[in-house]
Design an enzyme around this catalytic site. Structure first.
Site, PDB file in Angstrom:
ATOM      1  N   ASN A 180      40.125  56.284  44.472  1.00 25.96           N
ATOM      2  CA  ASN A 180      39.984  55.149  45.566  1.00 25.96           C
ATOM      3  C   ASN A 180      41.306  55.505  45.732  1.00 25.96           C
ATOM      4  OD1 ASN A 180      39.689  52.892  47.036  1.00 25.96           O
ATOM      5  ND2 ASN A 180      38.718  51.988  45.383  1.00 25.96           N
ATOM      6  N   TRP A 181      41.789  55.503  46.932  1.00 29.20           N
ATOM      7  CA  TRP A 181      42.872  55.268  47.457  1.00 29.20           C
ATOM      8  C   TRP A 181      43.004  53.428  48.227  1.00 29.20           C
ATOM      9  CZ3 TRP A 181      43.848  60.835  50.136  1.00 29.20           C
ATOM     10  CH2 TRP A 181      44.802  61.340  49.027  1.00 29.20           C
ATOM     11  N   LYS A 182      41.834  53.421  48.350  1.00 30.12           N
ATOM     12  CA  LYS A 182      41.679  52.024  49.132  1.00 30.12           C
ATOM     13  C   LYS A 182      42.617  51.612  50.178  1.00 30.12           C
ATOM     14  CE  LYS A 182      42.100  49.367  43.787  1.00 30.12           C
ATOM     15  NZ  LYS A 182      41.648  48.833  43.264  1.00 30.12           N
TER      16      LYS A 182
ATOM     17  N   HIS B 208      32.057  47.341  45.558  1.00 23.45           N
ATOM     18  CA  HIS B 208      33.316  47.706  45.057  1.00 23.45           C
ATOM     19  C   HIS B 208      33.881  45.837  44.778  1.00 23.45           C
ATOM     20  CE1 HIS B 208      38.209  47.501  43.500  1.00 23.45           C
ATOM     21  NE2 HIS B 208      37.676  49.180  43.162  1.00 23.45           N
TER      22      HIS B 208
ATOM     23  N   GLU C 187      36.929  44.377  45.202  1.00 24.00           N
ATOM     24  CA  GLU C 187      37.276  42.982  46.133  1.00 24.00           C
ATOM     25  C   GLU C 187      37.034  43.127  47.269  1.00 24.00           C
ATOM     26  OE1 GLU C 187      40.317  47.158  46.148  1.00 24.00           O
ATOM     27  OE2 GLU C 187      41.191  46.053  44.546  1.00 24.00           O
TER      28      GLU C 187
ATOM     29  N   GLU D  30      33.291  48.556  36.444  1.00 25.64           N
ATOM     30  CA  GLU D  30      34.433  48.302  36.344  1.00 25.64           C
ATOM     31  C   GLU D  30      34.604  46.575  36.532  1.00 25.64           C
ATOM     32  OE1 GLU D  30      36.132  50.919  39.399  1.00 25.64           O
ATOM     33  OE2 GLU D  30      35.741  49.819  40.786  1.00 25.64           O
TER      34      GLU D  30
ATOM     35  N   GLY E  98      43.340  47.352  38.425  1.00 26.54           N
ATOM     36  CA  GLY E  98      44.886  46.827  39.279  1.00 26.54           C
ATOM     37  C   GLY E  98      45.377  46.274  37.712  1.00 26.54           C
TER      38      GLY E  98
ATOM     39  N   SER F 140      42.480  50.306  35.798  1.00 23.02           N
ATOM     40  CA  SER F 140      43.336  51.079  35.742  1.00 23.02           C
ATOM     41  C   SER F 140      44.059  51.774  34.318  1.00 23.02           C
ATOM     42  CB  SER F 140      44.216  50.029  33.870  1.00 23.02           C
ATOM     43  OG  SER F 140      44.119  48.429  35.219  1.00 23.02           O
TER      44      SER F 140
ATOM     45  N   GLY G 201      41.928  53.812  40.561  1.00 25.61           N
ATOM     46  CA  GLY G 201      42.469  53.114  41.525  1.00 25.61           C
ATOM     47  C   GLY G 201      44.252  54.004  41.708  1.00 25.61           C
ATOM     48  N   GLY G 202      44.946  52.735  41.604  1.00 21.62           N
ATOM     49  CA  GLY G 202      46.560  52.507  41.150  1.00 21.62           C
ATOM     50  C   GLY G 202      46.842  54.879  41.175  1.00 21.62           C
TER      51      GLY G 202
HETATM   52  C1  PEP Z   1      39.332  50.537  41.686  1.00 23.22           C
HETATM   53  O1  PEP Z   1      40.230  50.163  42.281  1.00 23.22           O
HETATM   54  O2  PEP Z   1      38.512  50.858  41.962  1.00 23.22           O
HETATM   55  C2  PEP Z   1      40.401  50.778  40.013  1.00 23.22           C
HETATM   56  C3  PEP Z   1      39.084  51.045  39.300  1.00 23.22           C
HETATM   57  O3  PEP Z   1      41.955  50.270  40.426  1.00 23.22           O
HETATM   58  P1  PEP Z   1      42.862  50.565  39.067  1.00 23.22           P
HETATM   59  O4  PEP Z   1      42.406  51.997  38.449  1.00 23.22           O
HETATM   60  O5  PEP Z   1      43.722  50.321  39.683  1.00 23.22           O
HETATM   61  O6  PEP Z   1      42.539  49.557  37.997  1.00 23.22           O
END
Ligand code: PEP
Length: 251
Positions: free
Chosen positions: A9-11, A95, A97, A167, A173, A212, A233-234
């Site tokens: 997920n590049w957000k 998601h 967010e 999640e 994050g 993470s 994500g990151g």
């Molecule tokens: C996400 O936003 O779906 C996510 C899992 O982010 P991260 O891996 O950065 O925690």
């Protein structure tokens, strides 16, 4: 046997130049044949990524879609039918967010899930609890309610063409990861909730872990019986790191 899925997920990250670099980096990765790999760039970069990774066997998804599947007068939104036309195969729905920062409700999440499926896209439904909810002992109640709202509205068969991602919001994050045992417990509960209505659907649906995930912790998480890969994500913004996570899912 469920085929693992690793989804990046590049957000709201990337410019044309940095996306080109990421595509280039991904093209150089050895991706395991037994693992499905997908990336979710910003809507603006979907076509660039589709073009850049067309022959790499990486599926492309969008991070959101409108509640109605058809095109229409809805400024700023993107319809699932437009995503399908562009070449997307998947779409993230629910998601945290979007739920927490943009106030997306279970009803809207369910409509987006249905809109995606009506256009032949696979919805990737995200569920998860906040730290306050976890500390109050409400993890399974919160996750169960998020899942139930989709099951009740669309029926269990909707999950025959969907992916679920657990999640924990506190792990997104933050650098904090649920332990493999903590994650497994919730994944097993998600599968049991689905199995209460259809053992067949529950056994086939992929439940990803997100929060993470990195190359250093992926293999341990993916080794748990009900964890079928990751939503990353990151770490998905670094091609080498993401490639290593994909390979961990194949080991
Ligand atoms: C996400 O936003 O779906 C996510 C899992 O982010 P991260 O891996 O950065 O925690």
């Amino acid at each position: 046997m469920r085929r693992p899925l690793v989804a990046g997920n590049w957000k709201m990250h990337g410019t044309r130049a940095s996306v080109a670099e990421l595509i280039n980096g991904l093209r150089q990765q050895v991706l395991p044949a037994g693992v499905e790999v997908a990336v979710f760039p910003s809507c603006l970069h979907v076509v660039q990524v589709l073009d850049g990774l067309a022959d790499k066997g990486v599926a492309i998804g969008a991070q959101n879609c409108a509640v109605d599947p058809a095109q229409g007068a809805l400024t700023g939104e993107v319809a699932a039918s437009q995503l399908q036309d562009a070449g997307c195969a998947l779409v993230l729905v629910g998601h945290s967010e979007r739920r927490l920062l943009l106030g997306e409700t279970d009803v809207e999440v369910t409509r987006k899930f249905a809109a995606a499926q009506s256009c032949g896209l696979t919805p990737l439904l995200c569920v998860g609890e906040t730290l306050v909810q976890r500390e109050a002992g409400k993890t399974l109640e919160v996750v169960g309610a998020q899942l139930a709202s989709v099951i009740e509205a669309l029926g269990i068969e909707a999950f025959a063409r969907a992916v679920v991602a657990y999640e924990p919001v506190w792990a997104i994050g933050s650098g904090l990861t649920a332990s493999p045992e903590q994650a497994q417990l919730v994944h097993a509960a998600i599968r049991a909730q689905l199995a209460a209505q259809s053992a067949e659907v529950a056994c086939a649906v992929r439940v990803l872990y997100g929060g993470s995930v990195k190359a250093a912790n992926a293999a341990e998480l993916f080794g748990m019986p009900d964890i079928d890969g990751g939503l990353v994500g990151g770490a998905s913004l670094n091609a080498d790191e993401f490639g290593a996570i994909c390979r961990a899912a194949g080991s």
